[in-house]
Design a protein around this motif. Structure first.
Motif, short mmCIF file in Angstrom:
data_model
loop_
_atom_site.label_atom_id
_atom_site.label_comp_id
_atom_site.label_asym_id
_atom_site.label_seq_id
_atom_site.Cartn_x
_atom_site.Cartn_y
_atom_site.Cartn_z
N THR A 159 0.83 -1.21 0.00
CA THR A 159 0.00 0.00 0.00
C THR A 159 0.86 1.26 0.00
OG1 THR A 159 -1.67 -1.22 1.27
CG2 THR A 159 -1.91 1.17 1.15
N ILE A 160 1.91 1.27 0.79
CA ILE A 160 2.80 2.44 0.85
C ILE A 160 3.48 2.65 -0.50
CG2 ILE A 160 4.93 3.35 1.88
CD1 ILE A 160 4.05 1.90 4.50
N LEU A 161 3.91 1.57 -1.15
CA LEU A 161 4.51 1.69 -2.48
C LEU A 161 3.49 2.23 -3.48
CD1 LEU A 161 6.60 -1.62 -2.68
CD2 LEU A 161 7.47 0.72 -2.44
N GLN A 162 2.25 1.78 -3.33
CA GLN A 162 1.19 2.28 -4.21
C GLN A 162 0.97 3.78 -3.99
OE1 GLN A 162 -2.65 0.51 -3.54
NE2 GLN A 162 -3.36 0.94 -5.60
N PHE A 163 0.97 4.20 -2.73
CA PHE A 163 0.83 5.63 -2.42
C PHE A 163 2.00 6.44 -2.99
CE2 PHE A 163 -1.67 4.62 1.73
CZ PHE A 163 -2.84 4.49 0.98
N LEU A 164 3.20 5.86 -2.95
CA LEU A 164 4.39 6.58 -3.42
C LEU A 164 4.40 6.80 -4.93
CD1 LEU A 164 7.16 4.90 -1.23
CD2 LEU A 164 6.52 7.32 -1.21
N SER A 165 3.54 6.07 -5.66
CA SER A 165 3.48 6.25 -7.12
C SER A 165 3.07 7.68 -7.48
CB SER A 165 2.51 5.26 -7.75
OG SER A 165 1.18 5.49 -7.30
N GLY A 166 2.40 8.35 -6.54
CA GLY A 166 2.01 9.74 -6.78
C GLY A 166 3.19 10.68 -6.88
N THR A 167 4.34 10.29 -6.30
CA THR A 167 5.52 11.15 -6.38
C THR A 167 6.00 11.30 -7.82
OG1 THR A 167 7.00 9.26 -5.96
CG2 THR A 167 6.28 10.55 -4.05
N LEU A 168 5.82 10.24 -8.62
CA LEU A 168 6.22 10.31 -10.03
C LEU A 168 5.41 11.37 -10.76
CD1 LEU A 168 6.49 6.48 -10.81
CD2 LEU A 168 8.33 8.06 -10.24
N ILE A 227 -3.01 -0.55 10.15
CA ILE A 227 -3.88 0.44 9.49
C ILE A 227 -3.47 1.85 9.88
CG2 ILE A 227 -6.25 1.30 9.35
CD1 ILE A 227 -7.22 -1.56 9.58
N ILE A 228 -3.09 2.05 11.14
CA ILE A 228 -2.64 3.37 11.60
C ILE A 228 -1.37 3.79 10.87
CG2 ILE A 228 -1.71 4.64 13.57
CD1 ILE A 228 -3.59 2.97 15.36
N LEU A 229 -0.38 2.90 10.79
CA LEU A 229 0.90 3.22 10.15
C LEU A 229 0.71 3.54 8.68
CD1 LEU A 229 3.99 3.33 10.06
CD2 LEU A 229 3.98 0.86 9.63
N VAL A 230 0.01 2.66 7.96
CA VAL A 230 -0.18 2.84 6.52
C VAL A 230 -0.88 4.16 6.20
CG1 VAL A 230 -1.50 2.00 4.53
CG2 VAL A 230 -0.14 0.41 5.87
N ASN A 231 -1.93 4.46 6.96
CA ASN A 231 -2.72 5.65 6.63
C ASN A 231 -2.12 6.94 7.19
OD1 ASN A 231 -5.23 4.70 5.11
ND2 ASN A 231 -5.09 3.23 6.79
N THR A 232 -1.25 6.84 8.18
CA THR A 232 -0.50 8.02 8.61
C THR A 232 0.45 8.45 7.48
OG1 THR A 232 -0.56 7.41 10.95
CG2 THR A 232 1.17 8.93 10.27
N ILE A 233 1.14 7.48 6.92
CA ILE A 233 2.04 7.75 5.79
C ILE A 233 1.22 8.20 4.57
CG2 ILE A 233 3.68 6.71 4.15
CD1 ILE A 233 4.55 4.85 6.44
N GLY A 234 0.11 7.50 4.32
CA GLY A 234 -0.72 7.84 3.16
C GLY A 234 -1.29 9.24 3.24
N ALA A 235 -1.85 9.61 4.38
CA ALA A 235 -2.43 10.95 4.54
C ALA A 235 -1.36 12.03 4.37
CB ALA A 235 -3.09 11.07 5.91
N SER A 236 -0.15 11.79 4.90
CA SER A 236 0.96 12.75 4.78
C SER A 236 1.36 12.91 3.32
CB SER A 236 2.15 12.29 5.61
OG SER A 236 1.80 12.15 6.97
N LEU A 237 1.48 11.79 2.61
CA LEU A 237 1.87 11.84 1.19
C LEU A 237 0.82 12.55 0.34
CD1 LEU A 237 3.36 8.26 0.68
CD2 LEU A 237 4.61 10.41 0.54
#
Length: 218
Positions: free
Chosen positions: A18-27, A68-78
């Motif tokens: 999930t985090i890798l999927q969220f990071l695709s937005g950086t591209l 769920i807390i870890l993934v969405n903390t990173i996701g919301a920040s990104l």
């Protein structure tokens, strides 16, 4: 293998996917920054992503689930960073602001309503339903190009890596929801598997370039 052992395997793999999927937005954001323009890219996926991850972060605290807390903390920040980047380079700042204000209003209204519920189960149920709806809409967004794909008989407009990643990630979280016996995690991710799986079948039916296209003219 026990359910606890399976949970300990799926939790980190689903989180990493999930985090890798969220990071695709950086591209996309790097491309925007390089071009100094957002072009025809819509800000809504970023804004709705910020809404979705913020809601799931609150739900994670409700059920006290560290993954769920870890993934969405990173996701919301990104996603927040993506929205800010989009706003900086967008020529339609008023549209970005309207969509941001709309999603923020939904987030605040949901959190206030949940906070004022006397029953923990009712609060959890309400938040879970809203999370499901927002996530399903997020998964269904790429289907908007379905008619174009069928008309052109080409999947060139569909992002295969993102759709495949969505299928794998949804499948992992579906299994995680089954282990936790949490229908609010199961339902959106089951539909996510179905929707992304359906889109993947289009790649079997149609080529990545339309019929009659000749590469010699490139």
């Amino acid at each position: 293998m026990s359910l606890d052992e399976l949970k300990n395997i799926i939790a980190p793999t689903a989180s990493i996917s999930t985090i890798l999927q969220f990071l695709s937005g950086t591209l996309i954001c790097l491309k925007i920054a390089r071009n100094k323009s957002t072009g025809d890219i819509s800000p809504f996926p970023f804004i709705s992503g910020c809404l979705s991850t913020s809601l799931w972060l609150r739900y994670g605290f409700y059920i006290d689930d560290s993954s769920i807390i870890l993934v969405n903390t990173i996701g919301a920040s990104l996603f927040f960073a993506y929205v800010v980047t989009f706003f900086i380079y967008s020529i339609k700042k008023s549209m970005v602001l309207r969509q941001t204000v709309g999603c923020t209003a939904v987030l605040v209204a949901t959190l206030l309503y949940v906070q004022n519920q006397e029953s923990f189960e009712e609060a959890k149920k309400c938040l879970g339903i809203v999370c499901c709806i927002v996530t399903i809409l997020f998964f269904a967004a790429p289907l908007a190009s379905l008619l174009h794909v069928i008309k052109m008989k080409s999947t060139e407009s569909l992002p295969f890596p993102i759709i495949l990643a969505s299928f794998i990630t949804s499948l992992q979280w579906l299994l995680y929801g089954i282990i936790l016996e949490d229908k609010f995690i199961q339902i959106p991710n089951f539909l996510g598997c179905v929707l992304s799986g359906f889109q993947l079948t289009l790649f079997c039916l149609y080529p990545s370039t339309p019929k009659g296209y000749n590469s010699e003219f490139i």
